[in-house]
Design a protein around this motif. Structure first.
Motif, PDB file in Angstrom:
ATOM      1  N   GLN A   1       0.823  -1.212   0.000  1.00  0.00           N
ATOM      2  CA  GLN A   1       0.000   0.000   0.000  1.00  0.00           C
ATOM      3  C   GLN A   1       0.857   1.262   0.000  1.00  0.00           C
ATOM      4  O   GLN A   1       0.542   2.224  -0.707  1.00  0.00           O
TER       5      GLN A   1
ATOM      6  N   ARG B   1      -1.096  -9.174  -0.378  1.00  0.00           N
ATOM      7  CA  ARG B   1      -2.042  -9.649  -1.387  1.00  0.00           C
ATOM      8  C   ARG B   1      -1.301 -10.338  -2.515  1.00  0.00           C
ATOM      9  O   ARG B   1      -0.222  -9.893  -2.917  1.00  0.00           O
TER      10      ARG B   1
ATOM     11  N   LEU C   1      -7.476   4.189  -2.127  1.00  0.00           N
ATOM     12  CA  LEU C   1      -6.708   3.010  -2.529  1.00  0.00           C
ATOM     13  C   LEU C   1      -7.343   1.726  -2.012  1.00  0.00           C
ATOM     14  O   LEU C   1      -7.447   0.732  -2.749  1.00  0.00           O
ATOM     15  N   LEU C   2      -7.802   1.707  -0.770  1.00  0.00           N
ATOM     16  CA  LEU C   2      -8.404   0.498  -0.206  1.00  0.00           C
ATOM     17  C   LEU C   2      -9.702   0.136  -0.929  1.00  0.00           C
ATOM     18  O   LEU C   2     -10.005  -1.044  -1.107  1.00  0.00           O
TER      19      LEU C   2
ATOM     20  N   THR D   1      -6.254 -11.815  -0.570  1.00  0.00           N
ATOM     21  CA  THR D   1      -5.600 -11.292   0.627  1.00  0.00           C
ATOM     22  C   THR D   1      -5.096 -12.428   1.497  1.00  0.00           C
ATOM     23  O   THR D   1      -5.822 -13.377   1.788  1.00  0.00           O
TER      24      THR D   1
ATOM     25  N   LEU E   1       0.537   4.266  -2.669  1.00  0.00           N
ATOM     26  CA  LEU E   1       0.176   5.619  -2.233  1.00  0.00           C
ATOM     27  C   LEU E   1       1.211   6.627  -2.696  1.00  0.00           C
ATOM     28  O   LEU E   1       0.868   7.738  -3.126  1.00  0.00           O
TER      29      LEU E   1
ATOM     30  N   LEU F   1      -5.552   6.888   1.476  1.00  0.00           N
ATOM     31  CA  LEU F   1      -5.648   5.458   1.790  1.00  0.00           C
ATOM     32  C   LEU F   1      -7.068   4.954   1.566  1.00  0.00           C
ATOM     33  O   LEU F   1      -7.269   3.823   1.116  1.00  0.00           O
TER      34      LEU F   1
ATOM     35  N   ILE G   1      -8.595  -1.520  -4.189  1.00  0.00           N
ATOM     36  CA  ILE G   1      -8.090  -2.875  -3.939  1.00  0.00           C
ATOM     37  C   ILE G   1      -9.240  -3.824  -3.630  1.00  0.00           C
ATOM     38  O   ILE G   1      -9.240  -4.980  -4.064  1.00  0.00           O
TER      39      ILE G   1
END
Length: 207
Positions: free
Chosen positions: A119, A154, A133-134, A148, A123, A130, A137
């Motif tokens: 991550q 991941r 991005l999360l 995961t 970033l 964040l 994902i």
């Protein structure tokens, strides 16, 4: 049995950085305060060494930032941060990042059975929050492109391969207390019935 490898041996591939990618990375650093306003950026040679790219690619990225007014070229001193980049909405940022990551996964930039980039690295590259991005994902995981591994990261999956089945974490049904009590009561009454029948068979009264 799941076909997901539990211990990939290779590290995530380094992204095929282009001038657009470097522009995004530098823009994100400025936005998050890594390069402050009115302060100079690292020179072209230093950035080229950091990203492992030719100076020409870095120069093109810096020109793009200069054209949008984010940085300015001070003759004899280098590039300085002029202002914060224009903010994009969370939806637009998520769409941009998801498009790039899906393209890389589909073209094998991140090979199957290798670790997906961390991550922090993503970033730093995309300059998004964040939260954005999360969410991206999570879509890639739901789409069967990533899996995961708890406390590890991941793993890149084969989109054409079988998707892993989630483990059944449900507990087995508990026996009813009332049913257990009834069974105990039934067992407890059996000896009494047996004595009653023996008494009648021998002609003796149980009263």
């Amino acid at each position: 049995m799941s076909s997901i490898p539990q211990a990939p041996t290779s590290e995530p591939a380094r992204w095929p950085a282009t001038d657009e990618v470097i522009t995004d990375a530098l823009r994100g650093r400025i936005l998050h305060g890594a390069y402050a306003i009115t302060r100079p950026l690292p020179d072209t040679a230093r950035l080229a060494a950091e990203f492992g790219l030719p100076k020409e690619v870095i120069a093109t990225a810096l020109r793009a930032l200069a054209n949008e007014g984010t940085v300015c070229d001070v003759p004899g001193q280098g590039m300085f941060v002029a202002r914060l980049p224009r903010l994009e909405s969370a939806e637009a940022a998520a769409e941009r990042v998801e498009t790039i990551l899906r393209t890389r996964l589909e073209h094998g930039v991140y090979p199957v059975s290798t670790w997906f980039p961390a991550q922090a690295r993503l970033l730093d590259e995309f300059g998004v929050t964040l939260y954005v991005l999360l969410n991206v994902i999570a879509k890639l995981v739901d789409g069967g492109l990533l899996s995961t591994v708890t406390s590890r990261g991941r793993i890149v999956l084969d989109p054409q391969g079988p998707r892993p089945r989630p483990k059944d974490t449900r507990r087995p049904p508990r026996r009813s207390r009332s049913g257990t009590s009834a069974a105990r009561s039934k067992r407890a009454r059996i000896p009494c019935t047996h004595r009653f029948r023996r008494g009648r068979a021998s002609g003796r009264s149980t009263g």
